[in-house]
Design a protein around this motif. Structure first.
Motif, PDB file in Angstrom:
ATOM      1  N   TYR A 197      34.084  35.084  17.448  1.00  0.00           N
ATOM      2  CA  TYR A 197      35.006  33.947  17.549  1.00  0.00           C
ATOM      3  C   TYR A 197      35.511  33.497  16.186  1.00  0.00           C
ATOM      4  CZ  TYR A 197      33.857  33.084  22.501  1.00  0.00           C
ATOM      5  OH  TYR A 197      33.694  33.179  23.862  1.00  0.00           O
TER       6      TYR A 197
ATOM      7  N   ARG B  58      36.588  35.270  13.820  1.00  0.00           N
ATOM      8  CA  ARG B  58      37.571  36.170  13.219  1.00  0.00           C
ATOM      9  C   ARG B  58      38.981  35.584  13.273  1.00  0.00           C
ATOM     10  NH1 ARG B  58      36.037  42.390  15.111  1.00  0.00           N
ATOM     11  NH2 ARG B  58      34.073  42.507  13.933  1.00  0.00           N
ATOM     12  N   ASP B  59      39.203  34.632  14.171  1.00  0.00           N
ATOM     13  CA  ASP B  59      40.549  34.098  14.366  1.00  0.00           C
ATOM     14  C   ASP B  59      40.459  32.632  14.765  1.00  0.00           C
ATOM     15  OD1 ASP B  59      43.132  33.430  15.304  1.00  0.00           O
ATOM     16  OD2 ASP B  59      43.534  35.522  15.815  1.00  0.00           O
TER      17      ASP B  59
ATOM     18  N   ASP C 110      42.835  30.582  15.412  1.00  0.00           N
ATOM     19  CA  ASP C 110      43.762  30.247  16.507  1.00  0.00           C
ATOM     20  C   ASP C 110      43.091  30.479  17.862  1.00  0.00           C
ATOM     21  OD1 ASP C 110      46.048  29.494  14.984  1.00  0.00           O
ATOM     22  OD2 ASP C 110      46.421  31.606  14.552  1.00  0.00           O
ATOM     23  N   VAL C 111      42.388  31.608  17.987  1.00  0.00           N
ATOM     24  CA  VAL C 111      41.715  31.935  19.242  1.00  0.00           C
ATOM     25  C   VAL C 111      40.602  30.932  19.527  1.00  0.00           C
ATOM     26  CG1 VAL C 111      40.291  33.654  20.418  1.00  0.00           C
ATOM     27  CG2 VAL C 111      42.293  34.386  19.107  1.00  0.00           C
TER      28      VAL C 111
ATOM     29  N   ALA D 264      37.786  31.114   8.590  1.00  0.00           N
ATOM     30  CA  ALA D 264      38.184  30.767   9.952  1.00  0.00           C
ATOM     31  C   ALA D 264      37.778  29.332  10.264  1.00  0.00           C
ATOM     32  CB  ALA D 264      37.539  31.720  10.956  1.00  0.00           C
TER      33      ALA D 264
END
Length: 359
Positions: free
Chosen positions: A229, A231-232, A234-235, A271
């Motif tokens: 989670y 790694r991004d 936005d996600v 992140a």
């Protein structure tokens, strides 16, 4: 008006003492190349990186630097803090400063204490549990200049005796796995379901002592630890908004090993820094900490914990309770299929025999 949902992400930061007891120095560890040892390696990736985490634009230009500890709930092992103070004093001071700033912002600091030597407390005698808690709180007060409201339990291992000792020493709350709860006051027996994470619960010890427990969101914990989670941003931000919309919980929180923020997940600190920006701009999630949330939302319902095998207690990393630290419990460790933990029984017996002789 849309009320912001309280958000707490907790990082448990710990390294065991790596010093050679004869020299007081950490010897070269070839597996940590290009660094001298794993303390240095993880500091570069994580502990230090989180004190000045970079926030970039689409062209890779640095727009700002964030001390993530100002927004992350955290605990550091005393052995690790002692090493950082000597070898990376700027990082050490930045961690303390982040707690001071969170205290000024929220009225409660982000940092909490940790069981001093990282032992599995339910396997200790009551006197040794008392010593570990007392040392932890005193060490914390010496470093951070205030009392610790909570205490991180090694492997979140807990039993009724530990609850009583925590209560006697003024500890207000602990953070536990949702699978450690057997039942709650309103829901009754959970029968394999995780405990609700959106509110705190009261726990009682065998002699009537009480502390508050926060049972973390297991989906978030697993996703951050193993599902990448971080790694991004936005996600992750989108996922948090989906949880807010679907579950309508007043509190979203979880706990993981702190080293995931940059070491186990490379650039995970960045992140998290980006997530901070998104939460501040979006207005739907607001970072807080357990002390601040508990002060505004005292626990009113009770929870009962699993006894664990042989009634020795429960933890977050052994489905049998605390068995993996004293016998071959059957938990799979991810190692070779022929590997087992039978050696832990005589090792534990040796520890206990030595402790008895020393006492």
């Amino acid at each position: 008006m849309n009320t912001p949902t309280a958000l707490i992400l907790h990082g448990h930061f710990y390294q065991p003492p790596r010093e050679n007891p004869y020299t007081g120095r950490i010897e070269t560890q070839p597996s940590a190349e290009p660094f001298n040892d794993w303390n240095e390696y993880i500091t570069a990736d994580c502990y230090q990186a989180n004190t000045h985490s970079r926030y970039l634009n689409g062209y890779g230009q640095v727009l700002s630097m964030t001390n993530n500890y100002k927004y992350l709930s955290f605990n550091f092992g005393p052995t690790l803090l002692s090493w950082l103070r000597t070898n990376h004093p700027c990082t050490y001071e930045a961690i303390l400063q982040a707690d001071r700033e969170s205290l000024a912002r929220l009225g409660h600091g982000n940092a909490i204490a940790q069981a001093y030597n990282h032992p599995i407390l339910p396997l200790q005698k009551r006197h040794d549990i008392q010593t570990q808690v007392m040392w932890a709180l005193e060490d914390f007060h010496t470093r951070f200049g205030r009392e610790s409201e909570g205490l991180w339990l090694s492997e979140t291992a807990i039993n009724p005796v530990t609850i009583d000792v925590l209560a006697e020493n003024g500890v207000k709350f602990v953070i536990l796995s949702p699978w450690q709860a057997k039942e709650t006051e309103k829901e009754g027996l959970l029968n394999g379901k995780p405990a609700p994470y959106g509110k705190p619960f009261l726990l009682t010890g065998e002699k009537g002592g009480t502390v508050t427990a926060f049972f973390y969101n297991h989906t978030l914990a697993e996703g951050i630890s193993f599902g990448h989670y971080l790694r991004d941003a936005d996600v992750l931000y989108k996922l948090l908004l989906e949880i807010k919309k679907k579950e309508k919980s007043p509190l979203i929180h979880t706990a993981t090993d702190g080293e995931i923020y940059g070491h186990h997940e490379p650039y995970g600190d960045m992140a998290f820094a980006a997530l901070i920006k998104k939460c501040e701009a979006g207005g739907e999630l607001t970072f807080t900490n357990y002390g601040a949330y508990l002060a505004a939302n005292p626990a009113k319902e009770w929870a009962v914990l699993h006894d664990g095998e042989e009634k020795k207690g429960s933890s977050w990393s052994c489905s049998h309770g605390v068995s993996r630290w004293y016998k071959d419990c059957g938990c799979y460790t991810g190692g070779n299929d022929s590997w087992n933990q039978k050696w832990r029984t005589p090792l534990r017996a040796s520890f206990d025999a030595l402790a008895k002789r020393i006492d």
